[in-house]
Design a protein around this motif. Structure first.
Motif, PDB file in Angstrom:
ATOM      1  N   ARG A  41      19.728  40.288   4.096  1.00 19.98           N
ATOM      2  CA  ARG A  41      20.765  39.271   4.020  1.00 19.98           C
ATOM      3  C   ARG A  41      20.431  38.286   2.920  1.00 19.98           C
ATOM      4  O   ARG A  41      19.299  37.988   2.636  1.00 19.98           O
ATOM      5  CB  ARG A  41      20.879  38.540   5.358  1.00 19.98           C
ATOM      6  N   GLY A  46      20.106  24.655   9.902  1.00 21.32           N
ATOM      7  CA  GLY A  46      20.388  26.060   9.632  1.00 21.32           C
ATOM      8  C   GLY A  46      21.436  26.277   8.554  1.00 21.32           C
ATOM      9  O   GLY A  46      21.882  27.391   8.335  1.00 21.32           O
ATOM     10  N   LEU A  67      16.108  36.381  12.131  1.00 19.78           N
ATOM     11  CA  LEU A  67      17.270  37.232  11.852  1.00 19.78           C
ATOM     12  C   LEU A  67      17.174  37.910  10.491  1.00 19.78           C
ATOM     13  O   LEU A  67      17.792  38.923  10.252  1.00 19.78           O
ATOM     14  CB  LEU A  67      18.553  36.402  11.908  1.00 19.78           C
ATOM     15  N   LYS A  68      16.439  37.300   9.589  1.00 17.17           N
ATOM     16  CA  LYS A  68      16.354  37.845   8.237  1.00 17.17           C
ATOM     17  C   LYS A  68      14.912  38.222   7.948  1.00 17.17           C
ATOM     18  O   LYS A  68      14.395  37.931   6.869  1.00 17.17           O
ATOM     19  CB  LYS A  68      16.888  36.821   7.236  1.00 17.17           C
ATOM     20  N   THR A 111      22.678  34.455  16.743  1.00 11.84           N
ATOM     21  CA  THR A 111      23.795  35.177  16.187  1.00 11.84           C
ATOM     22  C   THR A 111      23.753  34.988  14.669  1.00 11.84           C
ATOM     23  O   THR A 111      23.325  33.941  14.192  1.00 11.84           O
ATOM     24  CB  THR A 111      25.111  34.697  16.836  1.00 11.84           C
ATOM     25  N   PRO A 112      24.129  36.034  13.902  1.00 10.20           N
ATOM     26  CA  PRO A 112      23.951  35.967  12.452  1.00 10.20           C
ATOM     27  C   PRO A 112      24.638  34.735  11.850  1.00 10.20           C
ATOM     28  O   PRO A 112      25.717  34.340  12.288  1.00 10.20           O
ATOM     29  CB  PRO A 112      24.637  37.241  11.954  1.00 10.20           C
ATOM     30  N   ASP A 113      24.015  34.144  10.857  1.00 13.02           N
ATOM     31  CA  ASP A 113      24.577  33.019  10.116  1.00 13.02           C
ATOM     32  C   ASP A 113      24.829  31.781  10.949  1.00 13.02           C
ATOM     33  O   ASP A 113      25.695  30.972  10.640  1.00 13.02           O
ATOM     34  CB  ASP A 113      25.870  33.444   9.401  1.00 13.02           C
ATOM     35  N   PHE A 114      24.085  31.637  12.048  1.00 14.20           N
ATOM     36  CA  PHE A 114      24.123  30.377  12.768  1.00 14.20           C
ATOM     37  C   PHE A 114      22.680  30.017  13.065  1.00 14.20           C
ATOM     38  O   PHE A 114      21.976  30.779  13.720  1.00 14.20           O
ATOM     39  CB  PHE A 114      24.956  30.507  14.046  1.00 14.20           C
TER      40      PHE A 114
END
Lengths: 201, 373
Positions: free
Chosen positions: A3, A63, A187-188, B272-275
């Motif tokens: 990402r 974030g 997440l990344k 959750t992605p992008d949060f």
């Protein structure tokens, strides 16, 4: 899964030079941004945000940025709950308690642009002093007797000397750090691990 | 004077409708899993040993004793169980949904000082099956509200505790190490270990704590750093629970050191992605909130409703218009009985009613004005 990363760095010609140099060394293609008035740069591999030093930890904690490059002083002052995996070196500087040369009296008032750190220092030393948050030119505050001491960053110490001041105690050695948002690190994982690896001094 | 305190907000009709429908969706899932909804008082007796004590809003009761606004549900549900149930009733499945208050927060994106939590507790049992049920239930709740792509991270605070205990250092020093581990601050952790002369495999194990996150491979990798029984037990618990969970989307972090320290077993958080913030979290807490209370084994999870709404995009669906304006009570009653949403005429001026209907997308004006004229 790869990402795209958003990275917050201190804005301003002088402040952003070192973070950009580091990111270039880590293999990112960053065009010459000097003279650009834009605060958000959508580049080939990443998005760069130019914010105030003090705000880098805020963007990262909430974030809006996945990671940030900023001085340890602003990380400490922010009190933000972020990951701090790398010491990126950079120009050496330190956080010191500074007084008029030869001053020995009790410290009752301390001026600083780092009010939070100053309160912590006062508490941990068991001192009974008030903190006066000021935004700059702190040397003056102690010279004219507004406060008994200041807590500030020192690079060479020349300005202090010129103003008849001295460092009575070095409290922290400071440097630039990489900070990472808690969710983004998870997440990344591959993207951020790679960035950490490439930035490693 | 501000209209409302920092970090609180008014909820307007479209958002309020969205919020209740999300809440209803979640409550339906919990209900179908056999969890019974309960309520606890918003006013609690202030307890300095409560895990949220430093953060709570405090009030003074009429006799001068200190009260606190409810700041989390786990302890409150535990007390509810202590007051009304006995171990013969275990296991208990209870759910809750309501407002919480946090005094110390700054009002920021996804961080209100008054917010709503929906959650569940499975009390009275401490088994991997119960842990897995809670994680699976949390996932199903996220699926139900439209976040099927959420990533879940599992951890066990007992692992860090066990590895750190091997160093034999004093509590004060251990606390410093925990902070560095919590921030995955390698340079500082390494400096601290060096200054306290921790060397060899103990040093390697502590340093490794900040790097043991990612896919399930870290469980295998962690084995060689599990230097005592407690560390091995924590790993084994995690492995057993993970094996009971559906799918492969799980992440692990064995370096969870501070924030969730009062948990005693497997814990989890969902992203959750992008949060940039967790939208849901929970875990096993088999202790008692204070030494005078009976410990109750329990696993639970909670989901922040406002944060969930932000993660879902923050846009309320448009509120649907009412179906008709009724000119008389009999017509209105008749339409409502047929399931229509009807407002009553508030004036006998037909032009005003027509203008209002046009502005608000109301298709029909029905009934007879003569009846009320």
């Amino acid at each position: 899964m790869k990402r795209r990363l958003t990275i917050a760095i201190p804005g301003g010609e002088r402040s952003k030079a070192y973070p950009i140099e580091l990111l270039r060394r880590a293999g990112l293609t960053i065009p010459d941004l000097s003279g650009s008035r834009s605060l958000k740069h959508d580049l080939e591999q990443v998005t760069l945000l130019e914010v105030k030093d003090a705000d880098v930890p805020v963007y990262v904690d909430i974030g809006v940025a996945d990671c940030g490059i900023v001085g340890k002083d602003w990380i400490m002052e922010s009190g933000r709950d972020v990951y701090e995996p790398l010491d990126l070196g950079g120009p050496a500087y330190r956080l010191s308690l500074i007084r008029l040369r030869g001053a020995t009296g009790r410290i009752e008032r301390v001026a600083s642009k780092y009010a939070r750190i100053a309160r912590g220092v006062i508490q941990s030393k068991g001192m009974a002093a008030d903190v006066l948050p000021l935004n700059g030119k702190l040397e003056l505050a102690v010279t004219v007797g507004l406060v008994d001491a200041i807590l500030d960053v020192v690079q060479t110490g020349r300005t202090l000397e010129d103003n008849g001041l001295e460092e009575t105690e070095v409290l922290h050695k400071l440097s630039m750090r990489l900070i990472v948002n808690r969710a983004a690190l998870k997440l990344k994982v591959p993207t951020i691990r790679e960035l950490i690896h490439r930035l490693e001094p | 004077m501000p209209l409302i305190p920092d970090g609180t907000r008014f909820t307007l009709p479209a958002e309020a409708a969205w919020r209740s429908s999300l809440r209803a969706t979640l409550e339906t899932v919990l209900h179908r899993w056999g969890y019974a909804a309960v309520q606890t008082p918003a006013l609690e007796v202030f307890d300095a040993l409560h895990p949220q004590a430093d953060k709570s809003f405090k009030l003074v009761d009429r006799d001068g004793s200190v009260l606190a606004l409810r700041g989390e549900y786990t302890v409150a549900i535990g007390n509810l169980v202590r007051s009304a149930y006995s171990p013969d009733d275990y296991p208990l499945r209870l759910s809750y949904s309501g407002a919480l208050w946090v005094r110390t927060r700054d009002a920021e994106l996804g961080r209100a000082r008054e917010y709503t939590q929906v959650g569940a507790e499975l009390l009275g049992v401490s088994t991997p099956l119960a842990d897995a049920e809670i994680v699976t239930l949390a996932l199903e709740c996220l699926d139900a509200v439209g976040l099927p792509q959420a990533a879940v991270e599992l951890g066990h605070p007992g692992f860090v505790r066990a590895v750190l205990s091997e160093t034999g250092l004093e509590p004060g020093v251990i606390e410093g190490l925990r902070t560095a581990i919590h921030r995955k601050n390698g340079p500082e952790l390494s400096a601290l270990l060096e200054s306290h002369r921790v060397t060899g495999e103990k040093r390697d194990a502590v340093m490794k704590l900040i790097d043991l996150y990612g896919s399930s491979d870290v469980l295998l990798e962690a084995e060689q750093y599990a230097l005592n029984d407690a560390a091995r037990a924590a790993l084994e618990e995690l492995r057993v629970v993970a094996a009971l969970l559906p799918g492969e989307r799980f992440l692990f972090d064995l370096g969870i050191a501070r924030r969730l320290d009062y948990y005693t077993g497997v814990i989890f958080q969902a992203y959750t992605p992008d949060f940039g913030q967790p939208i849901c979290g929970g875990g096993r807490y088999d202790g008692a909130p204070s030494p005078t209370l009976e410990p109750i084994p329990a696993a639970g999870f909670a989901l922040g409703l406002e944060r969930l709404m932000t993660a879902l995009g923050g846009e309320s669906p448009v509120l649907s218009a009412v179906d008709a304006i009724a000119l008389d009570a009999a017509t209105a009653k008749d339409l409502r009985q047929r399931g229509q949403r009807v407002i009553m005429a508030w004036t006998t001026d037909r032009a005003t009613l027509e203008r209002y209907a046009a502005q608000h997308g109301i298709a029909r004006i029905l009934g007879s004005l003569e009846v009320i004229a």
